[in-house]
Each structure stands twice: as C-alpha cells, then as structure tokens.
Design a protein around this motif. Structure first.
Motif, PDB file in Angstrom:
ATOM      1  N   LEU A  43     -12.470  53.197  81.619  1.00  0.00           N
ATOM      2  CA  LEU A  43     -13.925  53.903  81.854  1.00  0.00           C
ATOM      3  C   LEU A  43     -14.756  53.161  82.717  1.00  0.00           C
ATOM      4  CD1 LEU A  43     -15.945  56.257  81.279  1.00  0.00           C
ATOM      5  CD2 LEU A  43     -16.530  55.150  79.094  1.00  0.00           C
ATOM      6  N   ASN A  44     -14.972  51.805  82.459  1.00  0.00           N
ATOM      7  CA  ASN A  44     -16.064  50.828  82.998  1.00  0.00           C
ATOM      8  C   ASN A  44     -15.515  50.874  84.407  1.00  0.00           C
ATOM      9  OD1 ASN A  44     -18.257  49.310  81.468  1.00  0.00           O
ATOM     10  ND2 ASN A  44     -16.708  49.541  80.060  1.00  0.00           N
ATOM     11  N   ASP A  45     -14.106  50.852  84.826  1.00  0.00           N
ATOM     12  CA  ASP A  45     -13.684  50.585  86.075  1.00  0.00           C
ATOM     13  C   ASP A  45     -13.807  51.917  86.949  1.00  0.00           C
ATOM     14  OD1 ASP A  45     -13.028  48.268  86.307  1.00  0.00           O
ATOM     15  OD2 ASP A  45     -10.954  48.484  86.233  1.00  0.00           O
ATOM     16  N   LEU A  46     -14.305  52.973  86.311  1.00  0.00           N
ATOM     17  CA  LEU A  46     -14.402  54.382  86.669  1.00  0.00           C
ATOM     18  C   LEU A  46     -15.969  54.678  87.259  1.00  0.00           C
ATOM     19  CD1 LEU A  46     -12.259  56.758  84.501  1.00  0.00           C
ATOM     20  CD2 LEU A  46     -11.954  56.197  87.036  1.00  0.00           C
ATOM     21  N   PRO A  63     -20.131  53.310  88.574  1.00  0.00           N
ATOM     22  CA  PRO A  63     -20.762  52.136  89.179  1.00  0.00           C
ATOM     23  C   PRO A  63     -22.227  51.487  88.310  1.00  0.00           C
ATOM     24  CG  PRO A  63     -21.712  54.410  89.889  1.00  0.00           C
ATOM     25  CD  PRO A  63     -20.182  54.771  88.991  1.00  0.00           C
ATOM     26  N   SER A  64     -22.329  50.441  88.740  1.00  0.00           N
ATOM     27  CA  SER A  64     -23.339  49.606  87.941  1.00  0.00           C
ATOM     28  C   SER A  64     -24.653  50.447  87.528  1.00  0.00           C
ATOM     29  CB  SER A  64     -23.501  48.298  88.806  1.00  0.00           C
ATOM     30  OG  SER A  64     -24.801  47.522  87.986  1.00  0.00           O
ATOM     31  N   ASP A  65     -25.304  50.933  88.495  1.00  0.00           N
ATOM     32  CA  ASP A  65     -26.602  51.370  88.375  1.00  0.00           C
ATOM     33  C   ASP A  65     -26.600  52.556  87.289  1.00  0.00           C
ATOM     34  OD1 ASP A  65     -27.626  49.816  90.244  1.00  0.00           O
ATOM     35  OD2 ASP A  65     -27.530  51.390  91.742  1.00  0.00           O
ATOM     36  N   GLN A  66     -25.622  53.247  87.268  1.00  0.00           N
ATOM     37  CA  GLN A  66     -25.463  54.318  85.890  1.00  0.00           C
ATOM     38  C   GLN A  66     -24.583  53.916  84.846  1.00  0.00           C
ATOM     39  OE1 GLN A  66     -25.003  55.132  89.315  1.00  0.00           O
ATOM     40  NE2 GLN A  66     -27.035  55.406  89.782  1.00  0.00           N
ATOM     41  N   ARG A  67     -24.304  52.336  84.529  1.00  0.00           N
ATOM     42  CA  ARG A  67     -23.274  52.493  83.734  1.00  0.00           C
ATOM     43  C   ARG A  67     -23.762  52.733  82.248  1.00  0.00           C
ATOM     44  NH1 ARG A  67     -19.114  49.383  84.880  1.00  0.00           N
ATOM     45  NH2 ARG A  67     -20.260  48.393  86.633  1.00  0.00           N
ATOM     46  N   ALA A  68     -24.940  52.120  81.842  1.00  0.00           N
ATOM     47  CA  ALA A  68     -25.215  52.273  80.485  1.00  0.00           C
ATOM     48  C   ALA A  68     -25.504  53.648  80.099  1.00  0.00           C
ATOM     49  CB  ALA A  68     -26.744  51.718  80.270  1.00  0.00           C
ATOM     50  N   THR A  69     -26.106  54.644  81.160  1.00  0.00           N
ATOM     51  CA  THR A  69     -26.268  55.947  80.766  1.00  0.00           C
ATOM     52  C   THR A  69     -24.881  56.710  80.536  1.00  0.00           C
ATOM     53  OG1 THR A  69     -28.398  55.967  81.875  1.00  0.00           O
ATOM     54  CG2 THR A  69     -27.383  58.196  81.316  1.00  0.00           C
ATOM     55  N   VAL A  70     -24.080  56.338  81.578  1.00  0.00           N
ATOM     56  CA  VAL A  70     -22.594  56.994  81.594  1.00  0.00           C
ATOM     57  C   VAL A  70     -22.021  56.653  80.281  1.00  0.00           C
ATOM     58  CG1 VAL A  70     -20.405  57.303  82.574  1.00  0.00           C
ATOM     59  CG2 VAL A  70     -22.592  57.332  83.977  1.00  0.00           C
ATOM     60  N   ALA A  92      -5.740  46.127  87.658  1.00  0.00           N
ATOM     61  CA  ALA A  92      -5.667  45.026  86.824  1.00  0.00           C
ATOM     62  C   ALA A  92      -7.084  44.096  87.084  1.00  0.00           C
ATOM     63  CB  ALA A  92      -4.521  44.009  87.388  1.00  0.00           C
ATOM     64  N   ARG A  93      -7.851  44.840  87.876  1.00  0.00           N
ATOM     65  CA  ARG A  93      -9.194  44.180  88.080  1.00  0.00           C
ATOM     66  C   ARG A  93     -10.099  45.137  88.280  1.00  0.00           C
ATOM     67  NH1 ARG A  93      -9.372  39.570  92.676  1.00  0.00           N
ATOM     68  NH2 ARG A  93     -11.604  39.791  92.004  1.00  0.00           N
ATOM     69  N   ARG A  94     -11.524  44.992  88.449  1.00  0.00           N
ATOM     70  CA  ARG A  94     -12.435  46.055  88.655  1.00  0.00           C
ATOM     71  C   ARG A  94     -12.293  46.857  90.039  1.00  0.00           C
ATOM     72  NH1 ARG A  94     -14.080  41.186  86.805  1.00  0.00           N
ATOM     73  NH2 ARG A  94     -15.035  40.777  88.913  1.00  0.00           N
ATOM     74  N   THR A  95     -12.852  48.039  89.985  1.00  0.00           N
ATOM     75  CA  THR A  95     -12.644  48.852  91.113  1.00  0.00           C
ATOM     76  C   THR A  95     -14.297  49.437  91.054  1.00  0.00           C
ATOM     77  OG1 THR A  95     -12.013  50.675  89.681  1.00  0.00           O
ATOM     78  CG2 THR A  95     -10.138  49.397  90.887  1.00  0.00           C
ATOM     79  N   ALA A  96     -14.548  50.419  90.441  1.00  0.00           N
ATOM     80  CA  ALA A  96     -15.829  51.066  90.613  1.00  0.00           C
ATOM     81  C   ALA A  96     -16.921  49.958  90.481  1.00  0.00           C
ATOM     82  CB  ALA A  96     -15.800  52.405  89.914  1.00  0.00           C
ATOM     83  N   MET A  97     -16.653  49.199  89.369  1.00  0.00           N
ATOM     84  CA  MET A  97     -17.870  48.253  89.071  1.00  0.00           C
ATOM     85  C   MET A  97     -18.390  47.335  90.386  1.00  0.00           C
ATOM     86  SD  MET A  97     -15.764  45.548  86.654  1.00  0.00           S
ATOM     87  CE  MET A  97     -17.083  44.425  86.369  1.00  0.00           C
ATOM     88  N   GLU A  98     -17.196  47.193  91.199  1.00  0.00           N
ATOM     89  CA  GLU A  98     -17.587  46.483  92.526  1.00  0.00           C
ATOM     90  C   GLU A  98     -18.188  47.240  93.532  1.00  0.00           C
ATOM     91  OE1 GLU A  98     -13.736  44.609  93.098  1.00  0.00           O
ATOM     92  OE2 GLU A  98     -14.168  42.860  91.721  1.00  0.00           O
ATOM     93  N   ALA A  99     -18.226  48.670  93.453  1.00  0.00           N
ATOM     94  CA  ALA A  99     -18.756  49.390  94.286  1.00  0.00           C
ATOM     95  C   ALA A  99     -20.247  49.244  94.588  1.00  0.00           C
ATOM     96  CB  ALA A  99     -18.272  50.957  94.027  1.00  0.00           C
TER      97      ALA A  99
END
Length: 418
Positions: A339-342, A344-351, A411-418
């Motif tokens: 889920l975290n890899d899906l 992005p950062s700015d909306q992470r807590a709300t999602v 195996a590593r982050r995807t969306a979190m690096e976007a």
C-alpha cells in the motif's frame, strides 16, 4: 543503513512498542471489563462497534490534520485524547453507566486512535526517504511487528495479572499513565522529516486540496481501490475474533473468573505477531507478487477461524489461535509495504487513514452481527460465520493483483519516490 535512517527506525520502534504496551494493557480483558459493567454480549460488541464508528467518522479528518499540520502534531493529539477517553471508560465501569454513555465514550476512543493510524506510518516512510534509506519497507514493518508483539505480550499478560490481583478497572488507569508518558517521548523524539506541511494555506482550502488528491490516489487508483475494498471483510472479522477470544477461551477453560487465561489469549497473539513479523520477509520471498502473500494470509486466517469454531478443546483452541495469529502477522507487513508503495508522500497520511476507515467500516456491522450470533448460538458458530465473511475479501485482492502495478513486484519503493 545510514545513521539518519537508523535513528528514524529506532524512534519509530520506540513509539510503536511504547504505544502498543500502553494500549495492550486492556486488550486481554476489555470484553470481560464491558460484561462486568453490566453489558450483554450484544451491547459489549455494539460498544466496540461505536468505537469502530468513531474511527470511521474521524479517520479522514485526522489524516488531513497529519498531512496539513504535521504528523507529530497528530500523534500528540492522539495521546491526549486516548488517555482522557480511557479514563472516562474507567469511570463508567466504576459507576455501571448506561449504554448510551459507553457508546459516546467509545466513539471518542476511536477518535484518539485515528490520530495515530495514518500519521505514524506516514512519518516513518517520509523520514526514511529523507534519511536516504535504501532497504525494503517489509524489513522495517516486520521489525516493528516484532517489537510490537513483544510489547503486546508484556502488556496483555501484565494487564491480566494486574486485573487478577486488583480489579478489572486498574489496568485502564495504568494505561492512561503509560499513554501520557509516550506523549512526552514523542514530543522529544518525533520531528517531521522529509515532509513540510504548508501552513500558509487556509485550513478549509488545505482540507479540500488534500481530500481531492487523496481520493485520486486512493479510491481513484484501481490497485489501491481494490485493496481498500477488501479491508472491511478481512479486518472487520479480525477485530471481532480478537475480542471474542477472551470469553470464548474462558468458556472452554470452565472458569469465568480466570482473567489470566483471558490475558493468555492476547499474549499468544502477541507471540504469534512477533514470530509473524520475523517470517514476513521470508513469506515475501516465497511468492513473486505481494498480493499473493496477502491472499494466502486471508485464506489461512479464515481456515483457522473456521477450525476454532468447531473445537471444544481448550488446548486445541490455543494451538489454532497460534496458527491464526501467525498467518495474520506474516501477511500484514507485506500488505502495508504494498500500500505504501502505491501512494505518494503528500497524501500518504490521509490515504492510509482512508484505508483504515475502510477496514473499520467492516467492524461497525460485523462486530455486533457476530456478537448477536454468539448470543444466540455461541462463540464457536460465530467464528464459522466470521470465516465465511472474511473470504469475501479474496475477490477484491485478486482484482488488485490483476492491475499488475509495479508495486506488486517491488523490492524497493516506487510511488514513495515519486
């Protein structure tokens, strides 16, 4: 791992273990506490449903608080609200208060938990990116599950022993003190990194913007949507199964006053959670896709619950409880990493809060419904029905898998690096 990332992980583990220790002091006796206050099974699980309703009502607003005003602010608010509402629970127990007050305070307890649900995890992931972490999220979440399991073991056993030596109300008072202590730790150690809320934007506009973006990256994103729609069935049953385990084991044991046995249920799950956290990276290594691990977890969990429903042996029930806990615990870090890899950062807590909301929606209806089954037919049949309901999550998980998002293989982050 860089020194900065190591410091972030260490702080996260302290916060997770400390909060789990504080809150788990009452997990092994909560249902007995409600029944001792004069509530029926239906009322006790309805009170839990109101707690879940509180989480549903406030998940998104408190997630917005975390994204708009900071994750540390959200965590500290949660500490204060949860401590105050826990003490109100104790007062209701002492006074044998009416059900409507139990329902009201349960909603406020749900509010307290929502300040933690998305904020703590979002703080971790963003701070790790800022610190240059290059490892897998499964490894961190697995370690967190290990320390959380140990803390839960200590808290559940300690709460049961404390209740046995004093009364069912004392663990609630101790929990209040422990929560306030963790608030002091968070104030000193938890600082937002890799995330800078824009406080110059008016609150109303910030809320609208974050909500719109969160819906786009939440229900608007197909792999996330299907994952969230599976949550009510899997999590709703899991909440009921955990709390019903206390009176269920006491029935099998034959002594309704053996509070240490009720604490044993939570302790066994804590131990299973610890081992499951260690097994999570191995489970991930056995399958190509993360969704495969999550599907296997749901099926295994449902099978263990169904078997529990048919047993009349206390010893066998303990063994099946271990199996259920291991399966649930091993799959959870994989789901969280996916889920975290899906998102992005700015909306992470709300999602993440929205995901928690979806999970708790199932608890609102499922808990009292299964509680009613327990009133009419017994706890065993309620577990069998719960297992059938839990399997309804599988088709949604398969739909998420069908989207073939890179995060399912990452195996590593995807969306979190976007």
């Amino acid at each position: 791992m860089t020194p900065g990332a190591r410091s972030v992980v260490r702080t996260y583990l302290v916060l997770v273990s400390g909060n789990t220790l504080a809150t788990s002091l009452i997990w092994g006796i909560n249902t007995l506490f409600l029944l001792d206050a004069g509530l029926s099974n239906l009322e006790a699980f309805a009170a839990n449903a109101f707690f879940t309703a509180g989480m549903v009502l406030f998940e998104i607003p408190t997630g917005v608080v975390a994204d708009a005003r900071g994750r540390r602010t959200s965590f500290l608010l949660g500490t204060v609200v949860l401590a105050a509402s826990t003490f109100a629970y104790y007062l209701l127990w002492a006074a044998h208060g009416p059900f409507w007050l139990w329902a009201l305070v349960s909603v406020v307890i749900g509010l307290g938990y929502t300040f933690f649900s998305g904020a703590t995890e979002a703080w971790l992931v963003d701070a790790l990116v800022d610190a240059g972490y290059t490892g897998t999220l499964e490894a961190v979440f697995g370690r967190a599950q290990v320390v959380s399991g140990v803390a839960m073991l200590v808290g559940a056993v300690g709460g049961g022993l404390l209740a046995q030596a004093t009364s069912l109300g004392v663990p609630f008072v101790v929990r209040v003190s422990a929560l306030l202590l963790m608030g002091l730790v968070a104030a000193a150690r938890m600082h937002d990194r890799g995330f800078h809320p824009d406080r110059s934007v008016p609150p109303a506009r910030a809320v609208r913007g974050i909500l719109a973006a969160s819906l786009r990256h939440g229900l608007g994103a197909a792999p996330v949507r299907w994952l969230m729609l599976a949550a009510p069935f899997a999590s709703g049953v899991g909440i009921y199964a955990f709390y019903a385990m206390q009176p269920f084991l006491l029935d099998l044991y034959g002594d309704e006053g053996a509070y240490t046995v009720a604490g044993l249920a939570a302790a066994i799950l804590a131990g299973a959670q610890t081992v499951g956290g260690l097994l999570a990276p191995r489970l991930r290594g056995l399958v190509r896709r993360r969704t495969s691990a999550v599907v296997l977890g749901v099926i295994g969990s449902a099978a263990a619950l169904a078997a529990l429903g048919f047993t009349s042996s206390f010893a066998l029930a303990l063994g099946l409880l271990v199996v259920w806990g291991l399966v649930e615990a091993a799959a959870m870090p994989v789901r969280r990493a996916y889920l975290n890899d899906l998102i992005p950062s700015d909306q992470r807590a709300t999602v993440l809060s929205f995901d928690s909301l979806m999970a708790n929606l199932g608890g609102i209806g499922i808990q009292p419904a299964l509680g009613r089954v327990a009133d009419l037919r017994g706890y065993g049949p309620s577990y069998v029905v719960g297992a059938a309901v839990q399997l309804l999550a599988v088709p949604f998980l398969l739909l998420s898998r069908r989207e073939r998002h890179p995060a399912d293989l990452a195996a590593r982050r995807t969306a979190m690096e976007a």
